[in-house]
Design an enzyme around this catalytic site. Structure first.
Site, PDB file in Angstrom:
ATOM      1  N   ASN A   1       1.074  -1.211  -0.008  1.00 43.59           N
ATOM      2  CA  ASN A   1       0.023  -0.258  -0.039  1.00 43.59           C
ATOM      3  C   ASN A   1       1.048   1.339   0.036  1.00 43.59           C
ATOM      4  O   ASN A   1       1.527   1.355   0.997  1.00 43.59           O
ATOM      5  CB  ASN A   1      -0.940   0.056   1.387  1.00 43.59           C
ATOM      6  CG  ASN A   1      -1.964   1.333   1.047  1.00 43.59           C
ATOM      7  OD1 ASN A   1      -1.849   2.205   0.422  1.00 43.59           O
ATOM      8  ND2 ASN A   1      -2.823   1.105   2.262  1.00 43.59           N
TER       9      ASN A   1
ATOM     10  N   ARG B   1      -2.371  -2.197  -3.394  1.00 41.04           N
ATOM     11  CA  ARG B   1      -3.765  -1.684  -3.282  1.00 41.04           C
ATOM     12  C   ARG B   1      -3.693  -0.276  -4.099  1.00 41.04           C
ATOM     13  O   ARG B   1      -2.601   0.602  -4.125  1.00 41.04           O
ATOM     14  CB  ARG B   1      -3.881  -0.878  -1.720  1.00 41.04           C
ATOM     15  CG  ARG B   1      -4.999  -0.355  -1.588  1.00 41.04           C
ATOM     16  CD  ARG B   1      -5.333   0.223  -0.003  1.00 41.04           C
ATOM     17  NE  ARG B   1      -6.530   0.733   0.008  1.00 41.04           N
ATOM     18  CZ  ARG B   1      -6.955   1.609   1.208  1.00 41.04           C
ATOM     19  NH1 ARG B   1      -5.961   1.675   2.311  1.00 41.04           N
ATOM     20  NH2 ARG B   1      -7.937   2.205   1.103  1.00 41.04           N
TER      21      ARG B   1
ATOM     22  N   HIS C   1     -12.805   2.537  -0.669  1.00 37.94           N
ATOM     23  CA  HIS C   1     -12.896   1.584   0.444  1.00 37.94           C
ATOM     24  C   HIS C   1     -13.542   0.437   0.184  1.00 37.94           C
ATOM     25  O   HIS C   1     -14.010  -0.432   1.017  1.00 37.94           O
ATOM     26  CB  HIS C   1     -13.407   2.128   1.837  1.00 37.94           C
ATOM     27  CG  HIS C   1     -12.388   3.390   2.253  1.00 37.94           C
ATOM     28  ND1 HIS C   1     -13.082   4.398   2.813  1.00 37.94           N
ATOM     29  CD2 HIS C   1     -11.290   3.679   2.302  1.00 37.94           C
ATOM     30  CE1 HIS C   1     -12.308   5.384   3.464  1.00 37.94           C
ATOM     31  NE2 HIS C   1     -11.039   4.777   3.180  1.00 37.94           N
TER      32      HIS C   1
ATOM     33  N   ARG D   1     -10.262  15.663   5.894  1.00 35.63           N
ATOM     34  CA  ARG D   1     -11.003  15.807   4.627  1.00 35.63           C
ATOM     35  C   ARG D   1     -12.324  16.289   5.204  1.00 35.63           C
ATOM     36  O   ARG D   1     -12.917  15.794   6.151  1.00 35.63           O
ATOM     37  CB  ARG D   1     -11.120  14.675   3.658  1.00 35.63           C
ATOM     38  CG  ARG D   1      -9.953  14.272   3.188  1.00 35.63           C
ATOM     39  CD  ARG D   1     -10.075  12.812   2.128  1.00 35.63           C
ATOM     40  NE  ARG D   1      -8.956  11.818   2.505  1.00 35.63           N
ATOM     41  CZ  ARG D   1      -9.052  10.693   2.230  1.00 35.63           C
ATOM     42  NH1 ARG D   1     -10.447  10.177   1.988  1.00 35.63           N
ATOM     43  NH2 ARG D   1      -8.128   9.923   2.313  1.00 35.63           N
TER      44      ARG D   1
ATOM     45  N   GLU E   1      -8.487  -5.578   5.236  1.00 35.49           N
ATOM     46  CA  GLU E   1      -8.438  -5.334   3.753  1.00 35.49           C
ATOM     47  C   GLU E   1      -7.096  -5.984   3.028  1.00 35.49           C
ATOM     48  O   GLU E   1      -7.297  -6.653   1.822  1.00 35.49           O
ATOM     49  CB  GLU E   1      -8.241  -3.576   3.504  1.00 35.49           C
ATOM     50  CG  GLU E   1      -9.263  -2.732   3.930  1.00 35.49           C
ATOM     51  CD  GLU E   1      -8.803  -1.479   3.880  1.00 35.49           C
ATOM     52  OE1 GLU E   1      -9.555  -0.931   2.932  1.00 35.49           O
ATOM     53  OE2 GLU E   1      -8.528  -0.929   5.093  1.00 35.49           O
TER      54      GLU E   1
END
Length: 396
Positions: free
Chosen positions: A9, A89, A178, A239, A382
């Protein structure tokens, strides 16, 4: 037989990785490279068999960082040459990629075409792919897309109300992110409850520094909070989530900012950081407990947005069987879950206060038996989902 997979990742200044045996689903090694591209020294932490090994040096770019990771495996194990594949990813697949894909030169070129859709995420991801293919050229590399689970959302959910010729020309639509987590957790919910996933109406709240929610009907997503980019939707660590689109032009007119300055402000200086000065919910809670009015407001804005989406998604689903919290905040911030569920109490949602306070790495129910909605906490994984996807692709 062992089936080791290296999972990568790559962020703009970091590389997170795991080596996992996809057959036994055992984690063989984990690691993190920080400060990639910085002028000063960065760090590489590599953990295997309960031991941690650290390296400090300057990592000029992702290629240098990946070379250091490969050397760390060579020095301390496990044997990287046994890896059957490398899984990457990949945040944004656009319209081009709607499933996990074996990477070749043509795929890399297409990913570069998507930079405009994910300028903060895809460039470092591609840099990591190129560096890893150079460092490990003899194994297949696979891209696992955050957007894939949401590729077939209904048109009414993905279409923005703008001139359709422009939207079509520029591939402007809701993509969602996601997806690997939402797919994994929604399937885990059905397994945990012993129910057929096709019978369940679910809402999954993936709450971490990045946060998103999905409505999943019979195992198929029908809506999600993130949009063209990961900026839309819930309040996140840095964010802003949903704002009036006119805010972009307003900020630029008032401050004379260019598009990059505005984008940075909304992506990196907003959210809980902008509201409270903190990104870690543990720090926010400490301020709330101390009576800090700005932190209390930040909490309330965060919860208000969650409850608003839960109500909206329940209506779109035509009812709700299961509400699930996952990811760092969702799994660990019992106080946030309690705030959300208290606001849902008028609709018959009942929280088991003792169960809500339990900390565990296992799936668990936090609603009472008489609750109109089953409420769960299900840890996401994940990396495991990526390993499973990669194994399925390389096995054909």
């Amino acid at each position: 037989m062992a089936r080791p997979i290296l999972l990568l990742n790559c962020g703009s200044s970091s590389i997170k990785y795991q080596m996992m045996d996809a057959a036994s689903e055992q984690v063989l090694a984990v690691g993190l490279v920080q400060k990639v591209g910085d002028a000063g020294a960065g760090t590489l932490d590599h953990e295997v068999a309960g031991e941690n090994f650290q390296l400090e040096q300057r990592f000029e770019n992702h290629t240098v960082a990946l070379e250091a990771v490969v050397q760390m495996f060579a020095d301390h194990g496990p044997d990287l040459s046994q890896a059957e594949a490398v899984a990457h990813r990949t945040v944004h697949g656009g319209r081009m990629f709607q499933q996990t894909t074996v990477i070749n030169d043509a795929v890399v070129a297409k990913l570069k075409e998507l930079y405009g859709l994910a300028p903060l995420h895809n460039p470092p991801g591609v840099a990591g792919i190129e560096a890893a293919r150079k460092a490990l050229p003899d194994v297949p590399h696979v891209a696992v897309f955050d957007t894939a689970f949401f590729a077939n959302l209904p048109d009414e959910a993905t279409t923005y109300a703008i001139k359709h010729e422009v939207a079509d020309a520029l591939n402007i639509r809701k993509y969602g992110f996601h997806g690997t987590s939402h797919q994994f957790v929604s399937a885990k919910v059905a397994e945990f409850l012993g129910r057929d996933i096709n019978e369940l109406k679910q809402i999954v709240a993936h709450l971490g520094n990045g946060a998103s929610m999905s409505a999943v009907d019979g195992g198929r997503p029908i809506e999600t909070t993130m949009g063209l980019t990961p900026l839309q939707g819930l309040v996140m660590g840095t964010r802003c989530g949903d704002v009036d689109p006119g805010l972009f032009a307003y900020l630029q007119r008032k401050y004379g900012w260019d598009v990059n300055e505005t984008d940075s402000f909304l992506n990196k200086q907003s959210g809980m950081l902008g509201l409270t000065g903190k990104t870690d919910m543990r720090d926010v809670k400490a301020l709330v407990d101390a009576g800090d009015p700005q932190a209390i407001l930040g909490r309330d804005v965060y919860v208000h947005r969650l409850v608003s989406y839960i109500g909206s998604y329940t209506a779109l689903l035509g009812g709700l069987d299961v509400l699930t919290f996952t990811a760092g905040v969702g799994e660990n911030a019992a106080w946030i879950r309690a705030e959300v569920l208290q606001r849902l109490a008028p609709f018959g949602v009942r929280m088991d206060e003792q169960a809500n306070e339990v900390r565990s790495k296992e799936p668990r129910r936090i609603s009472t038996d008489d609750s109109t909605v089953t409420v769960l906490v299900v840890p996401t994984n994940e990396e495991l989902a990526m390993a499973r996807e990669t194994l399925a692709v390389i096995d054909g």
